[in-house]
Motif scaffolding. Sequence first.
Motif, PDB file in Angstrom:
ATOM      1  N   LEU A  23       1.736   3.832  -5.263  1.00 38.01           N
ATOM      2  CA  LEU A  23       1.424   3.772  -3.976  1.00 38.01           C
ATOM      3  C   LEU A  23      -0.014   2.918  -3.765  1.00 38.01           C
ATOM      4  O   LEU A  23       0.099   2.267  -2.857  1.00 38.01           O
ATOM      5  CB  LEU A  23       0.910   5.256  -3.440  1.00 38.01           C
ATOM      6  CG  LEU A  23       2.222   6.106  -2.949  1.00 38.01           C
ATOM      7  CD1 LEU A  23       1.634   7.699  -2.906  1.00 38.01           C
ATOM      8  CD2 LEU A  23       2.765   5.582  -1.740  1.00 38.01           C
ATOM      9  N   SER A  83       1.497  -0.710  -3.878  1.00 38.68           N
ATOM     10  CA  SER A  83       1.968  -1.156  -2.624  1.00 38.68           C
ATOM     11  C   SER A  83       1.276  -1.403  -1.548  1.00 38.68           C
ATOM     12  O   SER A  83       0.923  -2.160  -0.750  1.00 38.68           O
ATOM     13  CB  SER A  83       3.307  -0.363  -2.316  1.00 38.68           C
ATOM     14  OG  SER A  83       2.730   1.085  -2.165  1.00 38.68           O
ATOM     15  N   MET A  93      -0.871   9.465   3.919  1.00 38.55           N
ATOM     16  CA  MET A  93      -0.351   9.034   2.649  1.00 38.55           C
ATOM     17  C   MET A  93      -1.226   9.525   1.833  1.00 38.55           C
ATOM     18  O   MET A  93      -0.674   9.699   0.656  1.00 38.55           O
ATOM     19  CB  MET A  93      -0.179   7.573   2.768  1.00 38.55           C
ATOM     20  CG  MET A  93       0.364   6.922   1.408  1.00 38.55           C
ATOM     21  SD  MET A  93       0.663   4.839   1.289  1.00 38.55           S
ATOM     22  CE  MET A  93      -1.241   4.736   1.059  1.00 38.55           C
ATOM     23  N   GLN A 116       6.801   2.566   0.692  1.00 35.90           N
ATOM     24  CA  GLN A 116       5.813   3.677   0.531  1.00 35.90           C
ATOM     25  C   GLN A 116       6.676   4.995   0.820  1.00 35.90           C
ATOM     26  O   GLN A 116       6.236   6.238   0.114  1.00 35.90           O
ATOM     27  CB  GLN A 116       4.507   3.610   1.358  1.00 35.90           C
ATOM     28  CG  GLN A 116       4.159   2.122   0.938  1.00 35.90           C
ATOM     29  CD  GLN A 116       2.297   2.299   1.218  1.00 35.90           C
ATOM     30  OE1 GLN A 116       1.826   3.232   0.988  1.00 35.90           O
ATOM     31  NE2 GLN A 116       1.991   1.119   1.769  1.00 35.90           N
ATOM     32  N   ASN A 161       7.053  -2.342   4.484  1.00 37.44           N
ATOM     33  CA  ASN A 161       6.073  -1.214   3.959  1.00 37.44           C
ATOM     34  C   ASN A 161       6.266  -0.036   4.043  1.00 37.44           C
ATOM     35  O   ASN A 161       6.122   0.749   3.216  1.00 37.44           O
ATOM     36  CB  ASN A 161       4.620  -1.375   4.678  1.00 37.44           C
ATOM     37  CG  ASN A 161       3.630  -0.757   4.381  1.00 37.44           C
ATOM     38  OD1 ASN A 161       3.077  -0.854   3.208  1.00 37.44           O
ATOM     39  ND2 ASN A 161       3.187  -0.099   5.472  1.00 37.44           N
TER      40      ASN A 161
END
Length: 311
Positions: free
Chosen positions: A198, A201, A180, A159, A155
């Motif tokens: 994004l 994911s 994020m 990202q 992960n």
Amino acid sequence: MSSFNTTLEGGFILMGFSDWPHLEHVFFVFISVFYFLTIFGNATIITVSRMDCRLQTPMYFFLNNLSFLDLCYTTSMVPQLLVNISGIDKTMSYAGCMTQFFIALLLGGTECVLLMVMAFTRYAAVCRPLHYTNIMHPLLCHSLAISSWLGGLVNFLTQTSFIMTIPLCGCHLNHFFCDMLVLPKLACEDTGGTEANLFVSGAIILVCPVALILGTYAHIAHAVLKIKSRAGRRKALGTCGSHLMVVFLFYGSAMYTYLQPVHAYSGSEGKFDALFYTIITPMLNPLIYTLRNKDVKRALCKALGRDTNTR
């Protein structure tokens, strides 16, 4: 490009809760107390579990991992936040911001997978009680724990690869940490494709574990309905109830926050959502898992030198 270089050299200004300056002292006290309780509660679980041999079971092995994750995750956020709202320094270097961002991705993804693994241990305990010891062999437990960290690492790498391609302009982040959903708002160009990546994911790391957890608990519920004794059902529900509550708190807040487009994210509202999953949930986890747990209470009394055999 010049704006990006300025960001690299000067870092970021974290706005934090400066929109509500009259509440910053209240936030400082509130967050400090909750941070202390988080450290105390999770450290107590780890210490007591290691001191008492009766708590050295697969369930407490994974609970120790969860407590360790909560300690690291909260500590990566809260000290910086306390400095920010105290007014001492609201700046953060580019390297410090990226480090905080990387740690949050790694630990958050690891916890997503770990909670799914803990659901499997509940399935083994309720649906395969006679084979539980053989199934949850120490080698498997350690392998599952390592797999959780590998899931978090995947992960993190996925990202991060998207975020690092965004050229940044400006230095004011409307948040109290490098999140994020906030960094893309400083982009110098259109980030529609990156935002879509994004979102996908993030949906995978959140929705897939939730789906597997719900499927696991569907099998557990079916097995519980077959238990004829009321005491047996109560024990099975007690085994699963605390984990379900933690799953609801963690995934509920995470999905509410991250399963939305970046352009629709509100920094003002998002700060309060972030307080919940960075401070309150890690503080509640030890209470949820141990408040009604007789084994933990007995181990605590033993550690404090109190005799529990007198009752």
